[in-house]
Design a protein around this motif. Structure first.
Motif, PDB file in Angstrom:
ATOM      1  N   THR A 184       0.709  -1.302  -0.062  1.00 27.70           N
ATOM      2  CA  THR A 184       0.047   0.102   0.061  1.00 27.70           C
ATOM      3  C   THR A 184       0.843   1.275  -0.074  1.00 27.70           C
ATOM      4  OG1 THR A 184      -1.824  -1.273   1.240  1.00 27.70           O
ATOM      5  CG2 THR A 184      -2.136   1.012   1.017  1.00 27.70           C
ATOM      6  N   GLY A 185       1.939   1.403   0.971  1.00 32.21           N
ATOM      7  CA  GLY A 185       2.640   2.385   0.845  1.00 32.21           C
ATOM      8  C   GLY A 185       3.296   2.891  -0.405  1.00 32.21           C
ATOM      9  N   ALA A 186       3.918   1.696  -1.070  1.00 28.05           N
ATOM     10  CA  ALA A 186       4.437   1.952  -2.409  1.00 28.05           C
ATOM     11  C   ALA A 186       3.657   2.432  -3.377  1.00 28.05           C
ATOM     12  CB  ALA A 186       5.279   0.706  -2.593  1.00 28.05           C
ATOM     13  N   LEU A 187       2.258   1.971  -3.351  1.00 30.51           N
ATOM     14  CA  LEU A 187       1.117   2.098  -4.241  1.00 30.51           C
ATOM     15  C   LEU A 187       0.909   3.706  -3.946  1.00 30.51           C
ATOM     16  CD1 LEU A 187      -1.627  -0.274  -4.220  1.00 30.51           C
ATOM     17  CD2 LEU A 187      -0.086   0.313  -6.061  1.00 30.51           C
ATOM     18  N   ILE A 188       0.842   4.233  -2.724  1.00 26.79           N
ATOM     19  CA  ILE A 188       0.432   5.739  -2.581  1.00 26.79           C
ATOM     20  C   ILE A 188       1.699   6.685  -3.227  1.00 26.79           C
ATOM     21  CG2 ILE A 188       0.231   7.715  -0.733  1.00 26.79           C
ATOM     22  CD1 ILE A 188      -0.900   5.276   0.760  1.00 26.79           C
TER      23      ILE A 188
ATOM     24  N   LEU B 107       6.216   9.865 -14.186  1.00 28.47           N
ATOM     25  CA  LEU B 107       7.467   9.351 -13.981  1.00 28.47           C
ATOM     26  C   LEU B 107       8.293   9.200 -15.120  1.00 28.47           C
ATOM     27  CD1 LEU B 107       6.433   7.002 -10.768  1.00 28.47           C
ATOM     28  CD2 LEU B 107       7.308   9.334 -10.703  1.00 28.47           C
ATOM     29  N   THR B 108       9.448   9.226 -15.026  1.00 26.72           N
ATOM     30  CA  THR B 108      10.597   8.754 -15.910  1.00 26.72           C
ATOM     31  C   THR B 108      10.545   7.352 -16.269  1.00 26.72           C
ATOM     32  OG1 THR B 108      12.408   8.271 -14.369  1.00 26.72           O
ATOM     33  CG2 THR B 108      12.154  10.451 -15.098  1.00 26.72           C
ATOM     34  N   VAL B 109      11.073   6.770 -17.521  1.00 24.16           N
ATOM     35  CA  VAL B 109      11.126   5.462 -17.991  1.00 24.16           C
ATOM     36  C   VAL B 109      11.699   4.728 -16.826  1.00 24.16           C
ATOM     37  CG1 VAL B 109      12.186   4.080 -19.963  1.00 24.16           C
ATOM     38  CG2 VAL B 109      10.906   6.213 -20.569  1.00 24.16           C
ATOM     39  N   MET B 110      13.036   5.061 -16.388  1.00 23.83           N
ATOM     40  CA  MET B 110      13.688   4.549 -15.471  1.00 23.83           C
ATOM     41  C   MET B 110      12.863   4.099 -14.316  1.00 23.83           C
ATOM     42  SD  MET B 110      16.176   2.664 -14.431  1.00 23.83           S
ATOM     43  CE  MET B 110      17.606   2.898 -15.193  1.00 23.83           C
ATOM     44  N   GLU B 111      12.106   5.187 -13.543  1.00 17.72           N
ATOM     45  CA  GLU B 111      11.350   5.063 -12.361  1.00 17.72           C
ATOM     46  C   GLU B 111      10.168   3.876 -12.522  1.00 17.72           C
ATOM     47  OE1 GLU B 111      11.588   9.153  -9.963  1.00 17.72           O
ATOM     48  OE2 GLU B 111      10.626   9.422 -12.007  1.00 17.72           O
ATOM     49  N   ASN B 112       9.656   4.171 -14.057  1.00 16.39           N
ATOM     50  CA  ASN B 112       8.567   3.196 -14.506  1.00 16.39           C
ATOM     51  C   ASN B 112       9.173   1.801 -14.024  1.00 16.39           C
ATOM     52  OD1 ASN B 112       5.665   3.763 -14.984  1.00 16.39           O
ATOM     53  ND2 ASN B 112       7.178   5.508 -15.825  1.00 16.39           N
ATOM     54  N   LEU B 113      10.321   1.555 -14.575  1.00 15.08           N
ATOM     55  CA  LEU B 113      10.842   0.286 -14.696  1.00 15.08           C
ATOM     56  C   LEU B 113      11.116  -0.341 -13.172  1.00 15.08           C
ATOM     57  CD1 LEU B 113      11.347   0.120 -17.765  1.00 15.08           C
ATOM     58  CD2 LEU B 113      13.714  -0.586 -17.575  1.00 15.08           C
ATOM     59  N   LEU B 114      11.608   0.754 -12.327  1.00 14.53           N
ATOM     60  CA  LEU B 114      11.969   0.294 -11.090  1.00 14.53           C
ATOM     61  C   LEU B 114      10.652  -0.057 -10.338  1.00 14.53           C
ATOM     62  CD1 LEU B 114      14.923   2.713 -10.478  1.00 14.53           C
ATOM     63  CD2 LEU B 114      14.991   0.355 -10.478  1.00 14.53           C
ATOM     64  N   THR B 115       9.553   0.619 -10.684  1.00 17.08           N
ATOM     65  CA  THR B 115       8.289   0.196 -10.046  1.00 17.08           C
ATOM     66  C   THR B 115       8.046  -1.439 -10.178  1.00 17.08           C
ATOM     67  OG1 THR B 115       6.851   0.536 -11.905  1.00 17.08           O
ATOM     68  CG2 THR B 115       7.014   2.227 -10.347  1.00 17.08           C
ATOM     69  N   GLY B 116       8.481  -1.940 -10.918  1.00 20.86           N
ATOM     70  CA  GLY B 116       8.618  -3.283 -11.188  1.00 20.86           C
ATOM     71  C   GLY B 116       9.233  -4.081  -9.887  1.00 20.86           C
ATOM     72  N   PRO B 123       9.221  -0.329   2.483  1.00 25.15           N
ATOM     73  CA  PRO B 123       8.601   0.896   2.217  1.00 25.15           C
ATOM     74  C   PRO B 123       9.356   1.998   2.384  1.00 25.15           C
ATOM     75  CG  PRO B 123       7.270  -0.448   4.043  1.00 25.15           C
ATOM     76  CD  PRO B 123       8.673  -1.156   3.449  1.00 25.15           C
ATOM     77  N   LEU B 124      10.353   2.209   3.162  1.00 30.53           N
ATOM     78  CA  LEU B 124      11.121   3.051   3.645  1.00 30.53           C
ATOM     79  C   LEU B 124      12.070   3.162   2.224  1.00 30.53           C
ATOM     80  CD1 LEU B 124      11.868   5.707   5.478  1.00 30.53           C
ATOM     81  CD2 LEU B 124      13.814   3.775   6.138  1.00 30.53           C
ATOM     82  N   ASP B 125      12.641   2.232   1.827  1.00 32.45           N
ATOM     83  CA  ASP B 125      13.530   2.265   0.798  1.00 32.45           C
ATOM     84  C   ASP B 125      12.671   2.816  -0.810  1.00 32.45           C
ATOM     85  OD1 ASP B 125      15.914   1.723   1.789  1.00 32.45           O
ATOM     86  OD2 ASP B 125      15.438  -0.440   1.680  1.00 32.45           O
ATOM     87  N   ALA B 126      11.592   2.142  -0.778  1.00 29.89           N
ATOM     88  CA  ALA B 126      10.789   2.735  -1.812  1.00 29.89           C
ATOM     89  C   ALA B 126      10.162   4.115  -1.839  1.00 29.89           C
ATOM     90  CB  ALA B 126       9.225   2.102  -1.768  1.00 29.89           C
ATOM     91  N   TRP B 127      10.087   4.755  -0.676  1.00 26.63           N
ATOM     92  CA  TRP B 127       9.857   6.109  -0.148  1.00 26.63           C
ATOM     93  C   TRP B 127      11.006   6.829  -0.650  1.00 26.63           C
ATOM     94  CZ3 TRP B 127       5.279   7.900   1.354  1.00 26.63           C
ATOM     95  CH2 TRP B 127       5.458   9.435   1.620  1.00 26.63           C
ATOM     96  N   LEU B 128      12.102   6.480  -0.469  1.00 25.73           N
ATOM     97  CA  LEU B 128      13.503   7.354  -0.923  1.00 25.73           C
ATOM     98  C   LEU B 128      13.893   6.960  -2.092  1.00 25.73           C
ATOM     99  CD1 LEU B 128      15.021   6.935   2.875  1.00 25.73           C
ATOM    100  CD2 LEU B 128      13.884   8.830   1.771  1.00 25.73           C
ATOM    101  N   ARG B 129      13.329   6.103  -2.898  1.00 25.53           N
ATOM    102  CA  ARG B 129      13.909   5.621  -4.243  1.00 25.53           C
ATOM    103  C   ARG B 129      15.250   5.068  -4.206  1.00 25.53           C
ATOM    104  NH1 ARG B 129       9.931   8.779  -5.495  1.00 25.53           N
ATOM    105  NH2 ARG B 129       9.087   9.028  -7.703  1.00 25.53           N
ATOM    106  N   ARG B 130      15.428   4.174  -2.975  1.00 22.51           N
ATOM    107  CA  ARG B 130      16.600   3.478  -2.689  1.00 22.51           C
ATOM    108  C   ARG B 130      16.484   2.153  -3.362  1.00 22.51           C
ATOM    109  NH1 ARG B 130      18.269   5.358   3.253  1.00 22.51           N
ATOM    110  NH2 ARG B 130      16.937   3.651   3.427  1.00 22.51           N
ATOM    111  N   PHE B 131      16.867   1.951  -4.683  1.00 23.77           N
ATOM    112  CA  PHE B 131      16.612   0.642  -5.166  1.00 23.77           C
ATOM    113  C   PHE B 131      18.200   0.049  -5.267  1.00 23.77           C
ATOM    114  CE2 PHE B 131      12.963   2.808  -6.938  1.00 23.77           C
ATOM    115  CZ  PHE B 131      12.137   1.833  -6.685  1.00 23.77           C
ATOM    116  N   PRO B 132      18.545  -1.220  -5.172  1.00 26.53           N
ATOM    117  CA  PRO B 132      19.759  -1.789  -5.051  1.00 26.53           C
ATOM    118  C   PRO B 132      20.169  -1.564  -6.429  1.00 26.53           C
ATOM    119  CG  PRO B 132      17.909  -3.437  -4.346  1.00 26.53           C
ATOM    120  CD  PRO B 132      17.337  -2.368  -4.868  1.00 26.53           C
TER     121      PRO B 132
END
Lengths: 268, 262
Positions: A184-188, B107-116, B123-132
């Motif tokens: 949910t958090g990521a979706l928001i 969102l950019t193409v890269m961000e769209n890919l990373l949503t995968g 959730p915290l890493d997602a929030w901060l866009r900290r992808f491996p």
């Protein structure tokens, strides 16, 4: 074959029932206006000499007492801006959670939506001045009461519009990220937020703009800001100073409008 | 058909669907007892008229639509019974491509890919866009694969339809899925781009050694790219066989009528 020609087909925008309802609504509207006009009880004598009175007032207001600005108006004006800004920020912090809970697509739990909406409506149903009276009673006169009054009135406004912006988002991206296993958090943050971002900032700036104007009058009930200066000048019949305060508010509102327009242009 | 496979342990099949029913309105089922088995590889096309439940079937597989009853076994695990964290884990193993691409436009193409990869990070890493870093490298490699190497920092809403669908496919592949679903991936695209997208789907299915299931309207495209074709009619499987076995008689029974056949 004229005799075989089918009856000319008719098309009407409204059916008979709908027409009746529409007529009833119009009738009700006229009745309301007539009834309202009666209960207002306009006194003709006051109405007739209104232009004279207005002229008299304007004459007394001139010349505007600009010398009064540094010692009597400036501090109040700054306080008003601070009340508006801090009040908007505080409202935002409180409004976002309720906005999220009020959005039916994001929170598909009708009782929760209802509760969130109830809170938002309650906040909006009380005027800033009434909130200010309440907080002056609790915290004593001053800017704190003003800031809280602005914040509590704004929660309903911001929460409602943020909730509606969320409800208007396209569900495609949400579906796609759900399918990818996002929580949910990521979706928001990834599906909803990018979609509501322009609306969100637009709503916040509009509310700040409204709050600058609203906080200018809060001083009338003792909640700090430039309204205090206005109140004092009015009570002492210092019309040149009243004019000064009105000019100051006018200039600030114009500047705020220009600033908001510029910022909005950049973020959309 | 597939009764033999149904009764065997399902270690070989990537996906087994058993007695799948779905009714949006009680008493009016859209899917009426679907039984299907999908092996570890190959592209399967599902064809059928609009409203026969193709899309519902595909969405039941990753539970975007809740099945009313039945079993859906992904590599032996019944997805229908999963909830919460386990359901998300199962969804991570199923990539999905959509007709309207369903990219996040701003969102950019890269961000769209990373949503995968959102199913794999906290959730915290997602929030901060900290992808491996490995995810980011994978994303660049996939952009090369789909021919969008120079588009990483462009916003998704600046792309053409074909480019968006390539991003959609790359996003699904970011999940390193064990199964790839595509819901009418070419219905919004021109004929040439449609062929390119189908080629990409087939290639990627082979390269990653995973089964690909595609809903489609274009019978010719289905014949050309599918190893197996499933024809649906009124919420039931009306045809299931090799693409070569799909003749006009079969098409008549799937779509009904014949005036449209040339």
């Amino acid at each position: 074959m004229p005799e075989a020609r089918p009856e000319a087909r008719q098309w009407r925008r409204f059916g008979a029932g709908e027409q009746l309802v529409r007529f009833a609504v119009y009738l009700l509207l006229v009745a309301t206006v007539v009834a309202a006009g009666r209960s207002v009880e306009i006194i003709p004598e006051f109405l007739y000499d209104a232009p004279e009175q207005m002229q008299d007032l304007l004459v007394r207001m001139w010349p505007v007492d600009f010398a009064h600005y540094p010692k009597g108006v400036h501090a109040g004006l700054m306080e008003t801006l601070q009340i508006a800004t801090l009040g908007t920020l505080l409202a935002l912090v409180l409004a976002v959670p309720f906005g999220l809970l009020a959005a039916r697509n994001l929170t598909p739990l009708p009782p929760v939506n209802f509760f969130a909406r109830l809170v938002l409506v309650a906040s909006r149903s009380v005027n800033s001045l009434v909130w200010a009276l309440l907080f002056v009673a609790v915290f004593g006169p001053g800017a704190l009461a003003g800031m809280l009054a602005i914040a509590f009135r704004s929660i309903g406004f911001l929460g409602k519009l943020i909730g509606e912006a969320i409800e208007e988002t396209a569900k495609g991206p949400v579906e796609a990220l759900t399918a990818a296993g996002a929580g949910t958090g990521a979706l928001i943050w990834y599906a909803y937020w990018p979609q509501i971002r322009p609306a969100f900032w637009s709503i916040v700036l509009l509310r700040w703009d409204i709050n600058v104007r609203e906080s200018a009058v809060l001083g009338l009930v003792g909640a700090g800001g430039i309204g205090m200066a206005l109140d004092t000048a009015l009570n002492l019949f210092q019309w040149e100073r009243v004019a000064m305060v009105l000019v100051a508010i006018f200039v600030v509102v114009i500047i705020a409008e220009l600033a908001v327009t510029q910022v909005r242009k950049r973020i959309l | 058909m597939n009764t033999a496979a149904d009764t065997q342990p399902t270690t070989q099949a990537a996906l087994v669907i058993r007695k799948l029913f779905k009714a949006y309105v009680a008493g009016q089922p859209v899917l009426k007892g679907i039984d299907l088995t999908f092996g570890g590889t190959g592209l399967t096309a599902i064809i059928g008229a609009s409203g026969t439940g193709k899309s519902t079937l595909l969405r039941c597989i990753n539970r975007l639509v809740e099945p009313t009853s039945g079993e859906i076994l992904l590599e032996g695990e019944d997805i229908v019974r999963l909830g919460g964290e386990q359901l998300r884990a199962a969804r991570r193993r199923i990539g999905m491509v959509f007709q309207e691409y369903n990219l996040v436009e701003r969102l950019t193409v890269m961000e769209n890919l990373l949503t995968g990869r959102l199913g794999t990070i906290g959730p915290l890493d997602a929030w901060l866009r900290r992808f491996p870093p490995a995810d980011i490298e994978h994303a660049f490699a996939l952009l090369d694969t789909v021919g969008l190497a120079n588009f990483a920092n462009q916003r998704a809403d600046s792309l053409s339809g074909g480019q968006r669908q390539r991003v959609g496919i790359a996003r699904a592949l970011m999940q390193e899925p064990r199964l790839l679903l595509a819901d009418e991936p070419t219905s919004s695209l021109d004929p040439k781009t449609s062929v390119e997208i189908m080629e990409l789907l087939r290639e990627q299915g082979r390269a990653n050694n995973i089964p690909v299931i595609v809903n489609m309207h274009d019978v010719e495209l289905a014949r050309r790219f599918a190893d197996r074709v499933i024809g649906m009619r009124n919420g039931e499987v009306a045809f299931d066989g090799a693409a070569t076995a799909l003749d006009d008689g079969m098409l008549r029974s799937i779509y009904g009528g014949e005036g449209w056949l040339q």
